[in-house]
Design an enzyme around this catalytic site. Structure first.
Site, mmCIF file in Angstrom:
data_model
loop_
_atom_site.group_PDB
_atom_site.id
_atom_site.type_symbol
_atom_site.label_atom_id
_atom_site.label_comp_id
_atom_site.label_asym_id
_atom_site.label_seq_id
_atom_site.Cartn_x
_atom_site.Cartn_y
_atom_site.Cartn_z
ATOM 1 N N ASP A 252 0.858 -1.181 0.000
ATOM 2 C CA ASP A 252 0.000 0.000 0.000
ATOM 3 C C ASP A 252 0.896 1.233 0.000
ATOM 4 O OD1 ASP A 252 -1.950 -1.906 0.407
ATOM 5 O OD2 ASP A 252 -2.729 -1.034 2.271
ATOM 6 N N SER B 140 7.809 4.976 5.597
ATOM 7 C CA SER B 140 8.791 4.168 4.899
ATOM 8 C C SER B 140 8.552 4.220 3.398
ATOM 9 C CB SER B 140 8.723 2.724 5.399
ATOM 10 O OG SER B 140 8.709 2.675 6.810
#
Length: 283
Positions: A91, A233
């Site tokens: 995602d 991230s």
């Protein structure tokens, strides 16, 4: 004053930034988030980020990092298994950039440029991606933080490159070549459809711990590769020239400096010769 503009746009902020981006501070934060003392943070984090916990497995969660690396329930993500389709490994918010054929430079809109050689710390390997595509999946704190293999094939061992840990939010990307300064880890995968490609995980400020589950061997398309622990991230995928056509809306958004939201397993591109065939299938 908002914290990130202060850190990245002012002289005193940049001085403080050196401390915040240091791996030692991230390790200390990680140790706390691994402890049961961190459990009180979970409910507030869920409310603030409007996370639908009905989508996730929540049994046996006793620390914040256990919550952050939670698994999604069966059926909540569909991975397109059409061989000629290239899927998102996670995602996130996707941008795609062309890699210069001569110097191997990636030049994002309104962001710092960097070369593939500086990203990989490997001149020989980087040369094979000149003229190819660089896909950048930026995960926000509310995203699902487990990731899978974008495609299958023989895979190398994981290559870790130490560094600092800047945030991966746009304000930092505009100021610094974050992806070549942050700690990161990559795997080389030899796909029979898309050729040799690289899937890289990039850590981020405070923790951004990267946990890859397997080493050298065989990557299986759509199978879990690993997970991040707390921290925004990024996953970077490098594909060689003439191997991948990226979805038109993603290309257009990237030209305009916009990120495209995608889910793990969603089609983001296809093998070029599959463009005009039904469902991307090649006879």
């Amino acid at each position: 004053m908002d914290a990130l503009p202060f850190l990245y746009k002012t002289v005193p902020g940049r001085a403080l930034l050196k401390l915040l981006a240091a791996p030692a501070l991230s390790r200390a934060c990680g140790a706390f988030l691994d402890s049961r003392l961190s459990a009180f943070l979970i409910q507030g984090f869920v409310r603030k980020n409007k996370i639908n916990m009905d989508d996730y497995e929540t049994n046996n969660i006793s620390t914040f990092n256990e919550f952050f690396r939670r698994k999604i329930k069966e059926g909540k993500r569909h991975f397109d298994m059409t061989p000629s389709v290239f899927c998102a490994p996670c995602d996130g918010l996707l941008s795609v950039w062309h890699i210069d054929e001569n110097g191997g430079t990636v030049i994002p809109v309104k962001q710092s440029s960097y070369t593939i050689a500086s990203l990989l710390k490997d001149e020989k390997l980087s040369a094979s991606f000149r003229g190819g595509s660089c896909l950048v999946f930026r995960l926000c704190v509310d995203n699902y933080h487990r990731y899978c293999y974008a495609d299958g094939g023989k895979k190398s061992d994981n290559v870790f490159i130490p560094g600092v840990l800047h945030t991966v939010r746009p304000i930092a990307l505009e100021t610094l070549p974050v992806f070549v300064e942050n700690s990161r880890e990559y795997t080389v995968i030899e796909s029979p459809v898309f050729g040799t490609f690289i899937q890289m995980e990039v850590g981020a400020m405070l923790v951004g711990r990267i946990v890859n589950l397997t080493r050298e061997g065989i990557a299986v398309r759509g199978h879990e590769k690993g997970f991040f622990e707390y921290g925004g991230s990024t996953i970077i995928v490098l594909v060689g020239p003439d191997k991948l056509s990226v979805r038109a809306d993603i290309e257009e958004n990237s030209r305009q400096g916009k990120e495209t939201p995608v889910l793990m397993g969603e089609q983001v591109g296809f093998r070029p010769e599959a463009e005009n065939t039904p469902a991307g299938k090649i006879d």
